[in-house]
Design an enzyme around this catalytic site. Structure first.
Site, mmCIF file in Angstrom:
data_model
loop_
_atom_site.group_PDB
_atom_site.id
_atom_site.type_symbol
_atom_site.label_atom_id
_atom_site.label_comp_id
_atom_site.label_asym_id
_atom_site.label_seq_id
_atom_site.Cartn_x
_atom_site.Cartn_y
_atom_site.Cartn_z
ATOM 1 N N GLU A 53 -30.633 -2.839 2.201
ATOM 2 C CA GLU A 53 -29.642 -3.870 2.509
ATOM 3 C C GLU A 53 -30.093 -5.305 2.217
ATOM 4 O O GLU A 53 -30.072 -6.162 3.098
ATOM 5 C CB GLU A 53 -29.201 -3.735 3.978
ATOM 6 C CG GLU A 53 -28.638 -2.347 4.282
ATOM 7 C CD GLU A 53 -28.147 -2.172 5.731
ATOM 8 O OE1 GLU A 53 -28.418 -3.039 6.571
ATOM 9 O OE2 GLU A 53 -27.491 -1.152 5.996
ATOM 10 N N ASN A 100 -31.325 0.489 -1.447
ATOM 11 C CA ASN A 100 -30.208 1.132 -0.764
ATOM 12 C C ASN A 100 -29.329 0.054 -0.124
ATOM 13 O O ASN A 100 -29.843 -0.904 0.473
ATOM 14 C CB ASN A 100 -30.833 2.031 0.326
ATOM 15 C CG ASN A 100 -29.866 2.946 1.034
ATOM 16 O OD1 ASN A 100 -29.074 3.641 0.401
ATOM 17 N ND2 ASN A 100 -29.950 2.969 2.366
ATOM 18 N N HIS A 145 -20.698 4.347 4.070
ATOM 19 C CA HIS A 145 -20.124 4.369 5.422
ATOM 20 C C HIS A 145 -18.657 3.961 5.281
ATOM 21 O O HIS A 145 -18.338 2.771 5.243
ATOM 22 C CB HIS A 145 -20.872 3.400 6.341
ATOM 23 C CG HIS A 145 -22.287 3.814 6.605
ATOM 24 N ND1 HIS A 145 -22.600 4.952 7.316
ATOM 25 C CD2 HIS A 145 -23.462 3.259 6.256
ATOM 26 C CE1 HIS A 145 -23.917 5.074 7.394
ATOM 27 N NE2 HIS A 145 -24.467 4.060 6.752
ATOM 28 N N GLU A 155 -25.896 7.801 2.963
ATOM 29 C CA GLU A 155 -25.605 7.715 4.405
ATOM 30 C C GLU A 155 -24.127 7.998 4.674
ATOM 31 O O GLU A 155 -23.497 7.337 5.515
ATOM 32 C CB GLU A 155 -25.976 6.321 4.949
ATOM 33 C CG GLU A 155 -27.421 5.931 4.688
ATOM 34 C CD GLU A 155 -27.849 4.619 5.346
ATOM 35 O OE1 GLU A 155 -27.100 4.076 6.187
ATOM 36 O OE2 GLU A 155 -28.948 4.139 5.009
ATOM 37 N N ASP A 205 -20.618 8.784 5.892
ATOM 38 C CA ASP A 205 -19.749 9.187 7.002
ATOM 39 C C ASP A 205 -18.404 8.496 6.797
ATOM 40 O O ASP A 205 -18.309 7.498 6.077
ATOM 41 C CB ASP A 205 -20.350 8.933 8.406
ATOM 42 C CG ASP A 205 -20.905 7.552 8.629
ATOM 43 O OD1 ASP A 205 -20.452 6.582 7.983
ATOM 44 O OD2 ASP A 205 -21.805 7.418 9.488
HETATM 45 C C1 XIL Z 1 -28.826 3.215 12.216
HETATM 46 C C2 XIL Z 1 -29.215 4.383 13.110
HETATM 47 O O1 XIL Z 1 -28.424 5.502 12.773
HETATM 48 C C3 XIL Z 1 -29.045 4.014 14.552
HETATM 49 O O2 XIL Z 1 -29.544 5.053 15.405
HETATM 50 C C4 XIL Z 1 -29.789 2.721 14.853
HETATM 51 O O3 XIL Z 1 -29.531 2.336 16.193
HETATM 52 C C5 XIL Z 1 -29.369 1.627 13.907
HETATM 53 O O4 XIL Z 1 -29.556 2.068 12.572
HETATM 54 N N1 XIL Z 1 -27.597 1.557 7.533
HETATM 55 C C6 XIL Z 1 -28.893 2.022 7.498
HETATM 56 C C7 XIL Z 1 -29.423 2.825 8.619
HETATM 57 O O5 XIL Z 1 -29.568 1.853 6.475
HETATM 58 O O6 XIL Z 1 -30.798 2.618 8.824
HETATM 59 C C8 XIL Z 1 -28.660 2.571 9.895
HETATM 60 O O7 XIL Z 1 -29.114 3.517 10.875
HETATM 61 C C9 XIL Z 1 -27.172 2.692 9.669
HETATM 62 C C10 XIL Z 1 -26.708 1.679 8.655
#
Ligand code: XIL
Length: 314
Positions: A130, A171, A207, A235, A237
């Site tokens: 990020e 990422n 996401h 990631e 969802d």
């Molecule tokens: C999230 C975890 O799933 C949570 O448990 C934590 O509290 C915060 O981080 N992008 C990412 C991940 O790259 O590392 C994040 O994970 C979600 C968003």
């Protein structure tokens, strides 16, 4: 083939995987599904390889929690995605509260990345997580403020030296559709490549929101791979505004299918990871107020229509 990973492999992808977290591993019913290599051929630790977990004090490395996940993946014959080396979030205060000189902070980044990447050898790593704001400018976190973009090449080079076999990724989220942020990521990839900095892939977090999967996802992935990197959906969802309805579940099924179909259509899209497979442990409800039910299994560990959407695309 039965199971998401088995089907993904038959379809020519390297894996279908899931994130997990240490606190979930005492849930036997959960672990039984996670351990099933027909469903998941790859694991990402959601928290336990982050900076606050791995180097809580300068030069003191703690690998117990990360090792627990790495050992689970290893004993199941699953791939492991290291997540992550450098991110603005979940940093220990010694990193954020010191007024660093540029050379000291680059040395801290170098030590951190080389130590964790060499501890978990032979893996894929989200080396940089990020780096951009949504408008495509760099995040003015401690790393960018002190070093400009030099921390990115320092981290990638440290990772390459620590493990020449590891696949190294940058990422991010909101780079899955055409726009300023995706363009900035493409420009970063180009400039790193032309400077000879090691980089193997771009991770698209994905996401998403039900009904709002970007239509340019496939084209964006093709544009990244045209730059000489692979891509992965890292990631995934797809959340909805609660309460869940049959219509939302049906739309979610279509949305999962179209995301997976986009990866299928791009040769350089190597695999797909869901950000945990069950609503029971999703990060969504605690992060996005009023939203949830984003995963392909429900909170009772039962498969949802989304599962069939993924299968239909594989
Ligand atoms: C999230 C975890 O799933 C949570 O448990 C934590 O509290 C915060 O981080 N992008 C990412 C991940 O790259 O590392 C994040 O994970 C979600 C968003």
């Amino acid at each position: 083939a039965s199971g998401l990973n088995a089907a993904a492999k038959v379809a020519g992808k390297l894996y279908f995987g899931s994130a997990t977290d240490n606190s979930e591993l005492t849930d036997n019913a959960y672990v039984t599904i996670l351990d099933n290599k027909n469903e998941f051929g790859q694991i990402t630790p959601a928290n336990s390889m982050k900076w606050d977990a791995t180097e809580p004090e300068r030069g003191t490395f703690t690998f117990n929690s990360g090792d627990q996940i790495a050992n689970l993946a290893k004993s199941n014959g699953q791939l492991l995605r290291g997540h992550n080396c450098v991110w603005y979030n979940q940093l220990p205060s010694w990193v954020t509260s010191t007024s660093w000189s540029k050379s000291d902070l680059l040395s801290v980044v170098q030590t951190h990345c080389s130590t964790i990447v060499s501890h978990y050898k032979g893996q894929v790593w989200d080396v940089i997580n990020e780096p951009f704001n949504d408008d495509g400018t760099y995040r003015t976190d401690v790393f960018y403020t002190v070093t400009g973009t030099d921390y990115i090449s320092t981290a990638l080079q440290a990772a390459r030296t620590a493990d020449p076999n590891a696949k190294l990724y940058i990422n991010d989220y909101n780079i899955e559709s055409t726009g300023a942020k995706a363009t900035s990521m493409m420009n970063l990839v180009k400039s790193l490549k032309s400077a000879g900095v090691p980089l193997d892939g771009v991770g698209l977090q994905c996401h998403f929101i039900v009904g709002e999967v970007p239509t340019s996802l496939q084209s964006i992935m093709q544009q990244f791979t045209a730059l000489g990197v692979e891509v992965a959906i890292t990631e995934l969802d797809i959340r909805m505004t609660l309460p869940e309805t049959q219509a939302l579940l049906t739309q979610q099924q279509k949305d999962y299918q179209s995301v997976v179909a986009a990866c299928m259509a791009v040769e350089g899209c190597v695999g797909i990871t869901v950000w945990d497979y069950t609503d029971k442990y999703s990060w969504v409800p605690s992060t996005f107020s009023g939203q949830g039910d984003a995963c392909p299994w429900d909170s009772n560990l039962q498969k949802k229509p989304a599962y069939n959407g993924i299968m239909a695309a594989l």
